[in-house]
Design a protein around this motif. Sequence first.
Motif, PDB file in Angstrom:
ATOM      1  N   ASP A  24     -59.887 -20.772 -16.310  1.00  0.00           N
ATOM      2  CA  ASP A  24     -59.110 -21.642 -17.203  1.00  0.00           C
ATOM      3  C   ASP A  24     -59.087 -23.094 -16.717  1.00  0.00           C
ATOM      4  OD1 ASP A  24     -57.511 -22.165 -19.466  1.00  0.00           O
ATOM      5  OD2 ASP A  24     -55.652 -21.766 -18.367  1.00  0.00           O
ATOM      6  N   CYS A  25     -60.282 -23.620 -16.366  1.00  0.00           N
ATOM      7  CA  CYS A  25     -60.344 -24.983 -15.820  1.00  0.00           C
ATOM      8  C   CYS A  25     -60.923 -25.992 -16.801  1.00  0.00           C
ATOM      9  CB  CYS A  25     -61.130 -25.004 -14.518  1.00  0.00           C
ATOM     10  SG  CYS A  25     -62.913 -24.778 -14.724  1.00  0.00           S
ATOM     11  N   ILE A  26     -61.124 -25.599 -18.059  1.00  0.00           N
ATOM     12  CA  ILE A  26     -61.695 -26.514 -19.048  1.00  0.00           C
ATOM     13  C   ILE A  26     -60.578 -26.974 -19.973  1.00  0.00           C
ATOM     14  CG2 ILE A  26     -63.411 -26.845 -20.853  1.00  0.00           C
ATOM     15  CD1 ILE A  26     -65.054 -24.593 -19.492  1.00  0.00           C
ATOM     16  N   TYR A  27     -60.258 -28.247 -19.869  1.00  0.00           N
ATOM     17  CA  TYR A  27     -59.132 -28.843 -20.583  1.00  0.00           C
ATOM     18  C   TYR A  27     -59.615 -29.576 -21.828  1.00  0.00           C
ATOM     19  CZ  TYR A  27     -56.333 -27.827 -16.446  1.00  0.00           C
ATOM     20  OH  TYR A  27     -55.675 -27.183 -15.425  1.00  0.00           O
ATOM     21  N   GLU A  28     -58.781 -29.599 -22.838  1.00  0.00           N
ATOM     22  CA  GLU A  28     -59.150 -30.238 -24.096  1.00  0.00           C
ATOM     23  C   GLU A  28     -58.483 -31.591 -24.238  1.00  0.00           C
ATOM     24  OE1 GLU A  28     -59.232 -29.369 -28.903  1.00  0.00           O
ATOM     25  OE2 GLU A  28     -58.605 -27.781 -27.534  1.00  0.00           O
ATOM     26  N   GLY A  29     -59.318 -32.629 -24.278  1.00  0.00           N
ATOM     27  CA  GLY A  29     -58.831 -33.971 -24.547  1.00  0.00           C
ATOM     28  C   GLY A  29     -58.879 -34.232 -26.040  1.00  0.00           C
ATOM     29  N   ILE A  35     -63.975 -30.535 -17.540  1.00  0.00           N
ATOM     30  CA  ILE A  35     -63.872 -29.526 -16.494  1.00  0.00           C
ATOM     31  C   ILE A  35     -63.134 -30.130 -15.302  1.00  0.00           C
ATOM     32  CG2 ILE A  35     -65.144 -28.096 -14.850  1.00  0.00           C
ATOM     33  CD1 ILE A  35     -67.360 -27.869 -16.971  1.00  0.00           C
ATOM     34  N   HIS A  36     -62.061 -29.455 -14.882  1.00  0.00           N
ATOM     35  CA  HIS A  36     -61.292 -29.942 -13.731  1.00  0.00           C
ATOM     36  C   HIS A  36     -62.090 -29.656 -12.456  1.00  0.00           C
ATOM     37  CE1 HIS A  36     -58.190 -30.816 -10.919  1.00  0.00           C
ATOM     38  NE2 HIS A  36     -57.322 -31.079 -11.879  1.00  0.00           N
ATOM     39  N   PRO A  37     -62.493 -30.690 -11.718  1.00  0.00           N
ATOM     40  CA  PRO A  37     -63.371 -30.484 -10.557  1.00  0.00           C
ATOM     41  C   PRO A  37     -62.740 -29.696  -9.421  1.00  0.00           C
ATOM     42  CG  PRO A  37     -62.581 -32.741 -10.612  1.00  0.00           C
ATOM     43  CD  PRO A  37     -62.143 -32.097 -11.904  1.00  0.00           C
ATOM     44  N   ASP A  38     -61.425 -29.724  -9.284  1.00  0.00           N
ATOM     45  CA  ASP A  38     -60.769 -28.991  -8.199  1.00  0.00           C
ATOM     46  C   ASP A  38     -60.456 -27.554  -8.586  1.00  0.00           C
ATOM     47  OD1 ASP A  38     -60.847 -31.263  -6.608  1.00  0.00           O
ATOM     48  OD2 ASP A  38     -58.876 -31.935  -7.282  1.00  0.00           O
TER      49      ASP A  38
END
Length: 108
Positions: A24-29, A35-38
């Motif tokens: 669940d690291c792909i965020y919607e702008g 993709i959140h790198p951390d």
Amino acid sequence: MTYVIAQPCVDLKDRACVDECPVDCIYEGKRMLYIHPDECVDCGACEPVCPVEAIFYEDDTPEEWKGFYDANVHFFDDLGSPGGAAKMGVIDADHALVAALPPQEHDE
């Protein structure tokens, strides 16, 4: 290292990658996904399901879209690491690189 979402995603946001991501690291702008790198575990599950081939391993990002690495990283400067995109919903913002792009046309 991490995966990067590049320009083909702008104004499309297919979300197949979101459904495939196990962490669940792909965020919607507002105009694209990031993709959140951390939070990304570099599993690569997102890359083959992207219908417009917008996802690249960091080192494999085409030269014309290298700036999208910074866009993916710095999109999270104010958000930090929320620990999962699902609880965030659509974030009413984009990185400046994305916000400055003209509307993108996509074949339907």
